[in-house]
Design a protein around this motif. Structure first.
Motif, short mmCIF file in Angstrom:
data_model
loop_
_atom_site.label_atom_id
_atom_site.label_comp_id
_atom_site.label_asym_id
_atom_site.label_seq_id
_atom_site.Cartn_x
_atom_site.Cartn_y
_atom_site.Cartn_z
N TRP A 1 0.79 -1.17 0.11
CA TRP A 1 -0.21 0.15 -0.07
C TRP A 1 0.97 1.41 -0.07
O TRP A 1 -0.08 2.49 -0.64
CB TRP A 1 -1.16 -0.52 0.81
CG TRP A 1 -2.30 1.33 2.04
CD1 TRP A 1 -2.17 2.09 1.72
CD2 TRP A 1 -2.92 1.28 0.60
NE1 TRP A 1 -2.74 3.05 1.65
CE2 TRP A 1 -3.39 2.73 0.95
CE3 TRP A 1 -3.63 0.98 -0.89
CZ2 TRP A 1 -5.02 3.14 0.26
CZ3 TRP A 1 -4.38 1.30 -0.93
CH2 TRP A 1 -4.91 2.58 -0.21
N LEU B 1 -2.72 8.88 -3.31
CA LEU B 1 -3.44 9.19 -3.24
C LEU B 1 -4.33 9.90 -2.24
O LEU B 1 -4.41 10.96 -2.22
CB LEU B 1 -4.24 7.73 -2.55
CG LEU B 1 -3.77 6.21 -3.97
CD1 LEU B 1 -4.32 4.96 -3.25
CD2 LEU B 1 -4.86 7.04 -4.80
N LYS C 1 -7.35 9.84 -9.85
CA LYS C 1 -6.90 8.04 -9.09
C LYS C 1 -7.19 7.19 -9.15
O LYS C 1 -6.52 6.44 -9.00
CB LYS C 1 -7.78 8.48 -7.72
CG LYS C 1 -7.33 7.90 -7.02
CD LYS C 1 -9.33 8.27 -5.50
CE LYS C 1 -9.01 9.58 -4.82
NZ LYS C 1 -10.00 9.83 -3.98
N ILE D 1 -4.15 4.53 -10.16
CA ILE D 1 -4.19 2.56 -9.68
C ILE D 1 -4.30 1.61 -11.32
O ILE D 1 -3.89 0.95 -11.35
CB ILE D 1 -5.74 2.66 -8.76
CG1 ILE D 1 -5.00 3.30 -7.44
CG2 ILE D 1 -5.71 0.84 -8.62
CD1 ILE D 1 -4.29 2.82 -6.68
N CYS E 1 -8.44 -1.35 -3.31
CA CYS E 1 -8.67 -0.18 -3.95
C CYS E 1 -10.24 -0.46 -4.48
O CYS E 1 -10.99 0.57 -4.27
CB CYS E 1 -7.72 0.83 -4.64
SG CYS E 1 -6.11 0.95 -4.19
N VAL F 1 -11.82 3.64 -3.11
CA VAL F 1 -10.45 3.82 -2.93
C VAL F 1 -10.67 4.87 -4.68
O VAL F 1 -10.27 6.68 -5.36
CB VAL F 1 -9.60 3.63 -2.90
CG1 VAL F 1 -8.19 4.65 -2.81
CG2 VAL F 1 -9.61 3.46 -1.48
#
Length: 257
Positions: A29, A36, A70, A74, A92, A97
């Motif tokens: 992470w 993030l 965002k 990812i 996520c 997320v």
């Protein structure tokens, strides 16, 4: 009040919220956490500024744009560069997320650069259509004025040649995975790199843009190869395969001599 409720819905969609204390962070992470967290801070600051001199719909722009950036970050780290594990990616998705619906659309042909699922919902536009940002640039004509979706600020997210790489025309349209990995590589080689911002300078953005374009081309070629394997071969392809099969015994016999 209506505008406020829309903003709260958009914030929830973008995953801008604190992870619960019980949420166990997966291994790896730390690789994505700084980016993030920086995006979440930026969104809070932008929403706190209010709508000074802006149209009401422009208040939604940062939420759509940061949600895109965002999710793209990812997506690229997992699918394009293979730098995070499946556990991090699924964490996520599960904890919102990132925007899982938007990512699902990116996997479909024609939606690789989609700015938001909002712009393809016919209920959000007159006459049951979609946003003008979804129209390919070559279909608009050379004399058509600059495109800008009023809800997201997107300047064109249609797939194909001629489309804009930075679909928002600002730092939120940059590809942060490419920027991060480039900086890590340069730092490993002893070069000085920008450490104060997750975004690239205007001067540096072009090279990151090119790097990501190459990755997109590779992904597109993989999809073409998969489709080619799934369909039956054409007549010309069968003839080529037959010729190759006929040549192999002759080549093997020549090698034995």
């Amino acid at each position: 009040k209506a505008t406020v409720s829309v903003l709260y819905w958009l914030i929830n969609m973008s995953g801008e919220r604190k992870l619960g204390k019980k949420a166990k962070l997966p291994d790896g992470w730390i690789t994505v956490a700084p980016v993030l967290e920086a995006l979440d801070r930026d969104l809070k600051d932008l929403l706190a500024q209010g709508h000074d001199g802006k149209r009401v719909v422009e208040m939604q722009w940062p939420v759509h744009q940061i949600n895109w950036q965002k999710s793209r970050y990812i997506y690229d780290m997992f699918y394009i560069y293979k730098k995070i594990s499946k556990q991090v990616y699924e964490f996520c998705i599960k904890n919102k997320v990132v925007d899982s619906n938007l990512i699902a659309k990116w996997k479909k042909p024609g939606y690789e650069r989609l700015c938001s699922t909002y712009v393809i919902n016919p209920r959000n536009y007159n006459f049951g259509g979609v946003s003008i940002c979804r129209v390919p640039r070559h279909d608009l004509g050379p004399d058509h004025p600059a495109v800008e979706d009023k809800f997201t600020g997107c300047r064109g997210c249609a797939s194909g040649r001629g489309g804009k790489r930075n679909i928002f025309g600002n730092k939120y349209g940059q590809y942060l995975a490419a920027i991060q990995l480039n900086r890590e590589e340069r730092a490993a080689n002893g070069e000085e790199v920008e450490a104060d911002s997750i975004w690239a300078t205007t001067e540096d953005e072009a090279k990151f843009d090119t790097a990501n374009r190459d990755s997109d081309d590779e992904e597109g070629n993989r999809r073409k190869r998969r489709r080619k394997l799934q369909r039956p071969p054409t007549e010309s392809e069968r003839e080529t395969a037959e010729q190759n099969n006929e040549q192999k015994p002759a080549e093997e016999a020549a090698e034995e001599k």
